[in-house]
Design an enzyme around this catalytic site. Structure first.
Site, PDB file in Angstrom:
ATOM      1  N   GLU A   1       0.849  -1.204   0.000  1.00  0.00           N
ATOM      2  CA  GLU A   1       0.000   0.000   0.000  1.00  0.00           C
ATOM      3  C   GLU A   1       0.875   1.242   0.000  1.00  0.00           C
ATOM      4  O   GLU A   1       1.800   1.359   0.801  1.00  0.00           O
ATOM      5  CB  GLU A   1      -0.882   0.001   1.256  1.00  0.00           C
ATOM      6  CG  GLU A   1      -1.679   1.288   1.400  1.00  0.00           C
ATOM      7  CD  GLU A   1      -2.550   1.317   2.643  1.00  0.00           C
ATOM      8  OE1 GLU A   1      -3.342   0.376   2.854  1.00  0.00           O
ATOM      9  OE2 GLU A   1      -2.429   2.291   3.409  1.00  0.00           O
TER      10      GLU A   1
ATOM     11  N   LYS B   1     -20.631  -5.613   5.757  1.00  0.00           N
ATOM     12  CA  LYS B   1     -19.884  -5.230   4.551  1.00  0.00           C
ATOM     13  C   LYS B   1     -19.743  -6.430   3.607  1.00  0.00           C
ATOM     14  O   LYS B   1     -19.865  -6.289   2.388  1.00  0.00           O
ATOM     15  CB  LYS B   1     -18.503  -4.678   4.934  1.00  0.00           C
ATOM     16  CG  LYS B   1     -18.579  -3.413   5.783  1.00  0.00           C
ATOM     17  CD  LYS B   1     -17.267  -2.669   5.874  1.00  0.00           C
ATOM     18  CE  LYS B   1     -16.453  -2.994   7.075  1.00  0.00           C
ATOM     19  NZ  LYS B   1     -15.361  -2.033   7.326  1.00  0.00           N
TER      20      LYS B   1
HETATM   21  P1  FAD Z   1     -17.098   1.217   8.703  1.00  0.00           P
HETATM   22  O1  FAD Z   1     -16.999  -0.196   8.284  1.00  0.00           O
HETATM   23  O2  FAD Z   1     -18.201   2.030   8.167  1.00  0.00           O
HETATM   24  O3  FAD Z   1     -17.141   1.232  10.301  1.00  0.00           O
HETATM   25  C1  FAD Z   1     -16.988   2.439  11.035  1.00  0.00           C
HETATM   26  C2  FAD Z   1     -17.568   2.256  12.427  1.00  0.00           C
HETATM   27  O4  FAD Z   1     -18.992   2.150  12.345  1.00  0.00           O
HETATM   28  C3  FAD Z   1     -17.089   0.988  13.133  1.00  0.00           C
HETATM   29  O5  FAD Z   1     -16.997   1.265  14.504  1.00  0.00           O
HETATM   30  C4  FAD Z   1     -18.224  -0.005  12.872  1.00  0.00           C
HETATM   31  O6  FAD Z   1     -18.294  -1.003  13.877  1.00  0.00           O
HETATM   32  C5  FAD Z   1     -19.427   0.930  12.885  1.00  0.00           C
HETATM   33  N1  FAD Z   1     -20.527   0.496  12.002  1.00  0.00           N
HETATM   34  C6  FAD Z   1     -20.428   0.014  10.754  1.00  0.00           C
HETATM   35  N2  FAD Z   1     -21.647  -0.209  10.234  1.00  0.00           N
HETATM   36  C7  FAD Z   1     -22.543   0.156  11.182  1.00  0.00           C
HETATM   37  C8  FAD Z   1     -23.964   0.190  11.251  1.00  0.00           C
HETATM   38  N3  FAD Z   1     -24.728  -0.209  10.222  1.00  0.00           N
HETATM   39  N4  FAD Z   1     -24.542   0.640  12.407  1.00  0.00           N
HETATM   40  C9  FAD Z   1     -23.790   1.066  13.445  1.00  0.00           C
HETATM   41  N5  FAD Z   1     -22.438   1.061  13.430  1.00  0.00           N
HETATM   42  C10 FAD Z   1     -21.832   0.610  12.321  1.00  0.00           C
HETATM   43  N6  FAD Z   1      -8.927   6.039   5.585  1.00  0.00           N
HETATM   44  C11 FAD Z   1      -8.829   6.968   4.596  1.00  0.00           C
HETATM   45  O7  FAD Z   1      -9.296   8.101   4.775  1.00  0.00           O
HETATM   46  N7  FAD Z   1      -8.204   6.674   3.402  1.00  0.00           N
HETATM   47  C12 FAD Z   1      -7.674   5.457   3.148  1.00  0.00           C
HETATM   48  O8  FAD Z   1      -7.124   5.230   2.073  1.00  0.00           O
HETATM   49  C13 FAD Z   1      -7.764   4.450   4.164  1.00  0.00           C
HETATM   50  N8  FAD Z   1      -7.263   3.212   3.961  1.00  0.00           N
HETATM   51  C14 FAD Z   1      -7.462   2.243   4.914  1.00  0.00           C
HETATM   52  C15 FAD Z   1      -7.035   0.932   4.647  1.00  0.00           C
HETATM   53  C16 FAD Z   1      -7.262  -0.083   5.569  1.00  0.00           C
HETATM   54  C17 FAD Z   1      -6.818  -1.493   5.245  1.00  0.00           C
HETATM   55  C18 FAD Z   1      -7.911   0.202   6.811  1.00  0.00           C
HETATM   56  C19 FAD Z   1      -8.152  -0.896   7.821  1.00  0.00           C
HETATM   57  C20 FAD Z   1      -8.309   1.512   7.091  1.00  0.00           C
HETATM   58  C21 FAD Z   1      -8.107   2.534   6.157  1.00  0.00           C
HETATM   59  N9  FAD Z   1      -8.539   3.843   6.374  1.00  0.00           N
HETATM   60  C22 FAD Z   1      -8.418   4.796   5.394  1.00  0.00           C
HETATM   61  C23 FAD Z   1      -9.096   4.228   7.673  1.00  0.00           C
HETATM   62  C24 FAD Z   1     -10.633   4.095   7.765  1.00  0.00           C
HETATM   63  O9  FAD Z   1     -11.240   4.970   6.846  1.00  0.00           O
HETATM   64  C25 FAD Z   1     -11.044   4.444   9.197  1.00  0.00           C
HETATM   65  O10 FAD Z   1     -10.545   3.517  10.102  1.00  0.00           O
HETATM   66  C26 FAD Z   1     -12.527   4.698   9.453  1.00  0.00           C
HETATM   67  O11 FAD Z   1     -12.664   5.252  10.763  1.00  0.00           O
HETATM   68  C27 FAD Z   1     -13.400   3.453   9.401  1.00  0.00           C
HETATM   69  O12 FAD Z   1     -13.518   2.995   8.127  1.00  0.00           O
HETATM   70  P2  FAD Z   1     -14.310   1.608   7.814  1.00  0.00           P
HETATM   71  O13 FAD Z   1     -14.376   1.487   6.375  1.00  0.00           O
HETATM   72  O14 FAD Z   1     -13.746   0.499   8.604  1.00  0.00           O
HETATM   73  O15 FAD Z   1     -15.763   2.031   8.410  1.00  0.00           O
END
Ligand code: FAD
Length: 308
Positions: free
Chosen positions: A18, A189
């Site tokens: 990455e 997801k």
């Molecule tokens: P989600 O899956 O939406 O989850 C966020 C929170 O909401 C979690 O606590 C989850 O438990 C909760 N949640 C999910 N769905 C629901 C629901 N239906 N009801 C209630 N709660 C719910 N960030 C960037 O800005 N750019 C990047 O390029 C980037 N790359 C990343 C790459 C990896 C491999 C990882 C692990 C993270 C990356 N991030 C990046 C960081 C990420 O955007 C953050 O950690 C963000 O806070 C959460 O993203 P997520 O997609 O896991 O969110």
């Protein structure tokens, strides 16, 4: 080729790299040369992170302040196009809910499809400075699961259903009440169409194995790729937990603190820890290991040479 096909068909684990798009002002050649060292390992694909516009307030001549959106980095789309053209390998742009309406997501996905990109990592993104909690823009998405469903639909309608990866947190996402709840949300997801999972960095493999077991028990059956980052200096003992909400084991922090004033030794300690983690993960059946290189190939090369 789809990342899920690589993960399901590769005979041995491979590195997943990455990178972060360079700051504006870096040339295409500058980017290409920073990626070239990784080609020694014939990576199957390169992930390119996505960065939300920042908000900047500028004072006008009349004393008022105007609000501007500033992007400090080259876009992930431009970086992906440059890597594809130079190295003829797959790219995986990250795509985030943060700051984007559904229409903007649509445009971004259409650009990816135009470039022949068939893989994305779909994430929610974090809140911006000054925001207490993540707030979607009007007409945007609140959770990554909604983004997964949308990307799937847009690409399917365009005749090429994309392969979608999502993020996960072996130590739980910092907003989730507990690990089980977070895993239930991870399952949303996968149910929405995610093909594989890439984890946040962690420094204790036992935490990852426990997380992987819980995922399987919860019915998450897609490939789970562990994420690693080598610590490169003692200051990261403080900065990484604050930025990424992760734990660093005492065995590692105490060793780094004992050599706090010697950057070269700390660099080596971080590298060796990462090598040990990676070898152990490979022995324990992971399909690939994802490396957060932060755009620095220098401290990755030894790790990759020793492990793959
Ligand atoms: P989600 O899956 O939406 O989850 C966020 C929170 O909401 C979690 O606590 C989850 O438990 C909760 N949640 C999910 N769905 C629901 C629901 N239906 N009801 C209630 N709660 C719910 N960030 C960037 O800005 N750019 C990047 O390029 C980037 N790359 C990343 C790459 C990896 C491999 C990882 C692990 C993270 C990356 N991030 C990046 C960081 C990420 O955007 C953050 O950690 C963000 O806070 C959460 O993203 P997520 O997609 O896991 O969110």
């Amino acid at each position: 080729m789809r990342i899920s096909e690589f993960l399901n068909s590769s005979e041995k684990p491979f590195p997943s790299i990455e990178i972060v798009p360079p700051l504006k002002g870096v040339t295409r050649q500058g980017l290409v040369e920073s990626v070239r060292p990784f080609m020694e390992f014939s990576p199957k694909y390169i992930n390119v992170t996505c960065h939300r516009d920042e908000i900047d307030f500028r004072q006008e001549a009349d004393g008022s302040f105007s609000r501007h959106l500033v992007r400090r980095r080259i876009s992930e789309t431009a970086v992906c196009a440059a890597i594809q053209a130079e190295f003829k390998i797959e790219v995986v742009p990250h795509i985030i809910c943060g700051g984007a309406t559904a229409d903007q997501i649509n445009t971004q996905v259409q650009d990816f499809l135009f470039l022949g990109i068939e893989n994305v990592l779909a994430l929610r993104g974090d809140s911006v400075l000054g925001e207490k909690r993540f707030t979607p823009v009007k007409g945007g998405f609140s959770y990554a699961s909604e983004l997964v469903a949308e990307v799937r639909k847009i690409s399917k309608d365009a005749g090429k259903t994309m392969c979608i990866g999502v993020g996960a947190y072996p130590e739980k996402h910092f907003e989730a009440a507990n690990l089980q709840t977070d895993i239930r949300n991870l399952k949303r997801k996968v149910d929405a169409g995610a093909d594989y999972v890439v984890t946040q960095m962690f420094f204790d493999n036992a935490v990852f194995y426990h997380f992987r077991d819980l995922c399987r028990e919860a019915g998450i059956n897609v490939p789970i790729v562990p994420g690693l980052k080598p610590i490169s200096n003692a200051r990261q003992v403080e900065t990484l937990p604050k930025s990424f909400y992760i734990d660093i084991p005492y065995a590692l922090t105490s060793e780094l603190e004992a050599h706090r004033d010697n950057d070269a030794v700390c660099y080596e300690i971080g590298q060796n820890w990462c090598i040990e983690q990676c070898r152990d993960l490979i022995r324990n059946g992971v399909p690939a290991v994802h490396f957060y290189t932060m755009g620095r190939p220098d401290n990755m090369l030894k790790i990759l040479r020793d492990c793959f």
